[in-house]
Design a protein around this motif. Sequence first.
Motif, PDB file in Angstrom:
ATOM      1  N   THR A 138      36.847  17.301 113.426  1.00 12.91           N
ATOM      2  CA  THR A 138      36.169  16.011 113.262  1.00 12.91           C
ATOM      3  C   THR A 138      37.197  14.951 112.917  1.00 12.91           C
ATOM      4  N   TYR A 139      37.312  13.955 113.768  1.00  8.01           N
ATOM      5  CA  TYR A 139      38.234  12.847 113.529  1.00  8.01           C
ATOM      6  C   TYR A 139      37.422  11.560 113.362  1.00  8.01           C
ATOM      7  N   PRO A 140      37.973  10.607 112.621  1.00  4.16           N
ATOM      8  CA  PRO A 140      37.298   9.310 112.528  1.00  4.16           C
ATOM      9  C   PRO A 140      37.421   8.533 113.839  1.00  4.16           C
ATOM     10  N   ALA A 141      36.519   7.552 114.001  1.00  5.64           N
ATOM     11  CA  ALA A 141      36.487   6.770 115.244  1.00  5.64           C
ATOM     12  C   ALA A 141      37.818   6.081 115.528  1.00  5.64           C
ATOM     13  N   SER A 142      38.529   5.699 114.477  1.00  8.83           N
ATOM     14  CA  SER A 142      39.726   4.879 114.691  1.00  8.83           C
ATOM     15  C   SER A 142      40.977   5.690 115.034  1.00  8.83           C
ATOM     16  N   THR A 143      40.871   7.023 115.031  1.00 10.17           N
ATOM     17  CA  THR A 143      42.055   7.855 115.293  1.00 10.17           C
ATOM     18  C   THR A 143      41.846   8.687 116.554  1.00 10.17           C
ATOM     19  N   GLY A 144      42.674   8.450 117.543  1.00 11.91           N
ATOM     20  CA  GLY A 144      42.610   9.258 118.767  1.00 11.91           C
ATOM     21  C   GLY A 144      43.096  10.672 118.482  1.00 11.91           C
ATOM     22  N   ARG A 145      42.457  11.646 119.143  1.00 11.91           N
ATOM     23  CA  ARG A 145      42.812  13.043 118.912  1.00 11.91           C
ATOM     24  C   ARG A 145      44.069  13.451 119.680  1.00 11.91           C
ATOM     25  N   ASP A 146      44.657  14.582 119.269  1.00  9.39           N
ATOM     26  CA  ASP A 146      45.840  15.120 119.936  1.00  9.39           C
ATOM     27  C   ASP A 146      45.367  16.276 120.821  1.00  9.39           C
ATOM     28  N   PHE A 147      45.164  16.006 122.106  1.00 10.51           N
ATOM     29  CA  PHE A 147      44.627  17.041 122.984  1.00 10.51           C
ATOM     30  C   PHE A 147      45.665  18.101 123.337  1.00 10.51           C
TER      31      PHE A 147
END
Length: 212
Positions: A138-147
């Motif tokens: 679960t990441y916050p909206a403002s942080t793009g994930r590391d795929f």
Amino acid sequence: MALQLGDIAPDFEQESTLGRIRFHHWLGDSWGILFSHPKDFTPVCTTELGYVARLKPEFERRGVKVIGLSVDSSGAHEKWAADIAETQGQALNFPLIADADRKVSTLYGMIHPKANDTLTVRSVFVIDPQKKIRLTLTYPASTGRDFDEILRVVDSLQLTDKHKVATPVNWKPGDDVIIVPSLTDPAEVKRLFPKGYKELKPYLRVTPQPGR
Ligand code: BEZ
């Protein structure tokens, strides 16, 4: 209660950019990655979707199907897809669930009201071929994930399902792995790990990655 590792990923039927999807049927015998986006026409999500589309051959190589979700209509998704292709240089090549009624986001606990009443957080579920949830994130909206990290976890899960090993901190494919502490029979250790191992502690035995 929130979905936990080992739970069966709930089945659902919902519209998507590729038509109506019955989730378990769509997954078939593949691994799956279901990931949510707060909303269409948002900048971070636009970059994530372009990147995941570019990674599609990597997911396919591992037998993984990817599917995104955003709480907007399929009409909005289609318009947004044109922006993704234009700005990211990569067209969407996997389905995006149109969860305007929030059916799937509610089922999967992707809406965290104290973060935002209506939009989803950035959730990721890695699901194995038995439909079991193997990773949640679960990441916050403002942080793009590391795929790339998500791919790395898939590599670790697939390796550790096949061999009696675990992967250490910052492991990358090809690095040494750890023999699971529950494996204690010396004859079996020798049979499973013919290249040998280094015993730093009885519970910490390091061996070359099997199968390479
Ligand atoms: C985004 O995807 O860019 C975003 C979405 C919601 C809040 C902040 C950023």
